[in-house]
Design a protein around this motif. Structure first.
Motif, short mmCIF file in Angstrom:
data_model
loop_
_atom_site.label_atom_id
_atom_site.label_comp_id
_atom_site.label_asym_id
_atom_site.label_seq_id
_atom_site.Cartn_x
_atom_site.Cartn_y
_atom_site.Cartn_z
N LYS A 27 0.77 -1.19 -0.17
CA LYS A 27 0.12 0.19 0.07
C LYS A 27 1.10 1.34 0.03
CE LYS A 27 -3.82 -2.20 2.18
NZ LYS A 27 -4.94 -2.07 3.20
N CYS A 28 1.84 1.25 0.58
CA CYS A 28 2.71 2.54 0.74
C CYS A 28 4.21 1.96 1.02
CB CYS A 28 2.19 3.46 1.64
SG CYS A 28 2.38 2.88 3.19
N SER A 29 5.15 3.13 0.98
CA SER A 29 6.53 2.91 1.47
C SER A 29 6.77 3.80 2.67
CB SER A 29 7.40 3.17 0.23
OG SER A 29 7.40 2.23 -0.82
N TYR A 30 7.59 3.47 3.63
CA TYR A 30 7.80 4.01 4.58
C TYR A 30 9.49 4.57 4.70
CZ TYR A 30 3.46 2.77 6.48
OH TYR A 30 2.02 2.66 6.74
N LEU A 31 9.72 5.95 4.99
CA LEU A 31 11.16 6.02 4.88
C LEU A 31 11.60 6.87 6.31
CD1 LEU A 31 13.66 6.56 2.89
CD2 LEU A 31 12.55 8.88 2.79
N PHE A 32 12.57 6.39 6.99
CA PHE A 32 13.26 6.84 8.03
C PHE A 32 14.68 7.44 7.64
CE2 PHE A 32 16.07 6.43 11.75
CZ PHE A 32 15.36 7.27 12.72
N LEU A 33 14.82 8.59 8.15
CA LEU A 33 15.92 9.24 7.78
C LEU A 33 16.58 9.96 9.20
CD1 LEU A 33 16.82 10.99 4.53
CD2 LEU A 33 17.32 12.08 6.65
N ALA A 34 17.91 9.66 9.45
CA ALA A 34 18.62 10.18 10.47
C ALA A 34 19.94 10.96 10.11
CB ALA A 34 18.92 9.41 11.50
N SER A 35 20.09 12.08 10.33
CA SER A 35 21.41 12.82 9.96
C SER A 35 21.61 13.64 10.94
CB SER A 35 21.16 13.43 8.57
OG SER A 35 20.46 14.66 8.72
N LYS A 36 22.95 14.54 10.86
CA LYS A 36 23.20 15.44 11.93
C LYS A 36 22.16 16.55 11.91
CE LYS A 36 28.30 14.70 10.92
NZ LYS A 36 29.40 15.23 10.45
N ARG A 37 21.48 16.86 10.80
CA ARG A 37 20.54 17.76 11.03
C ARG A 37 19.08 17.24 11.59
NH1 ARG A 37 20.42 20.77 5.09
NH2 ARG A 37 19.94 18.62 4.41
N GLY A 38 19.03 16.04 12.04
CA GLY A 38 17.81 15.61 12.53
C GLY A 38 17.40 14.28 12.33
N MET A 39 16.09 13.92 12.36
CA MET A 39 15.27 12.71 11.89
C MET A 39 14.11 12.91 11.36
SD MET A 39 16.33 9.98 15.01
CE MET A 39 15.40 10.96 16.35
N MET A 40 13.79 12.42 10.41
CA MET A 40 12.36 12.40 9.93
C MET A 40 11.82 10.84 9.62
SD MET A 40 12.69 13.53 5.95
CE MET A 40 13.41 15.27 6.36
N PHE A 41 10.54 10.82 9.61
CA PHE A 41 9.84 9.57 9.49
C PHE A 41 8.75 10.05 8.43
CE2 PHE A 41 6.50 6.54 9.97
CZ PHE A 41 7.17 5.19 9.62
N ARG A 42 8.55 9.58 7.15
CA ARG A 42 7.64 9.77 6.04
C ARG A 42 6.93 8.64 5.31
NH1 ARG A 42 8.79 14.29 8.08
NH2 ARG A 42 8.97 16.30 6.88
N ARG A 44 5.56 7.45 2.03
CA ARG A 44 5.73 7.76 0.51
C ARG A 44 5.04 6.76 -0.25
NH1 ARG A 44 8.34 12.00 -0.18
NH2 ARG A 44 9.33 11.27 -2.07
N PRO A 45 4.77 7.36 -1.33
CA PRO A 45 3.95 6.39 -2.44
C PRO A 45 4.61 5.02 -2.49
CG PRO A 45 4.41 8.37 -3.26
CD PRO A 45 5.21 8.53 -2.11
N VAL A 46 3.79 3.99 -3.17
CA VAL A 46 4.32 2.88 -3.53
C VAL A 46 5.53 2.94 -4.59
CG1 VAL A 46 3.90 0.37 -4.45
CG2 VAL A 46 2.64 1.37 -2.73
N GLY A 47 6.62 2.24 -4.58
CA GLY A 47 7.40 2.44 -5.68
C GLY A 47 8.40 3.71 -5.70
N ASP A 48 8.13 4.59 -4.75
CA ASP A 48 9.08 5.67 -4.46
C ASP A 48 10.45 5.51 -4.86
OD1 ASP A 48 9.46 8.51 -3.97
OD2 ASP A 48 10.26 7.92 -1.98
N LYS A 49 11.13 6.19 -5.47
CA LYS A 49 12.39 6.25 -5.88
C LYS A 49 13.42 7.26 -5.54
CE LYS A 49 12.15 2.37 -8.53
NZ LYS A 49 12.50 1.03 -7.96
N VAL A 50 13.06 8.15 -4.62
CA VAL A 50 13.56 9.33 -4.21
C VAL A 50 15.08 9.03 -3.78
CG1 VAL A 50 12.93 9.33 -1.77
CG2 VAL A 50 13.58 11.55 -2.71
N VAL A 51 15.33 7.93 -3.05
CA VAL A 51 16.74 7.74 -2.71
C VAL A 51 17.59 7.21 -3.87
CG1 VAL A 51 17.88 5.94 -1.28
CG2 VAL A 51 15.93 6.72 -0.60
N GLU A 52 17.12 6.45 -5.01
CA GLU A 52 17.93 6.22 -6.09
C GLU A 52 18.03 7.33 -6.78
OE1 GLU A 52 14.81 4.77 -5.15
OE2 GLU A 52 15.43 2.59 -4.92
#
Length: 70
Positions: A27-42, A44-52
């Motif tokens: 049904k969807c994709s989940y993205l967790f990102l942690a960096s020096k600037r903070g953390m986020m959890f989003r 995303r649509p199925v098949g999301d290719k933002v990372v690639e």
């Protein structure tokens, strides 16, 4: 240094800039990102290719998601 996997339902990216974890479902994709600037959890649509599309660069991914353009 970058270490990543795109071949499993749980995807990961570890780099000097931070950590990005993804989970793909039917049904969807989940993205967790942690960096020096903070953390986020989003959700995303199925098949999301933002990372690639942003060449596995955590700072670029974070900027794109915060701006809503990715």
């Amino acid at each position: 240094m970058k270490l990543y996997s795109e071949y499993f339902p749980i995807k990961y990216l570890f780099s000097n800039e931070g950590v990005c974890l993804g989970l793909d479902t039917k049904k969807c994709s989940y993205l967790f990102l942690a960096s020096k600037r903070g953390m986020m959890f989003r959700r995303r649509p199925v098949g999301d290719k933002v990372v690639e599309n942003l060449n596995y660069n955590i700072i670029s991914i974070e900027d794109a998601i915060r701006k809503g353009g990715a």
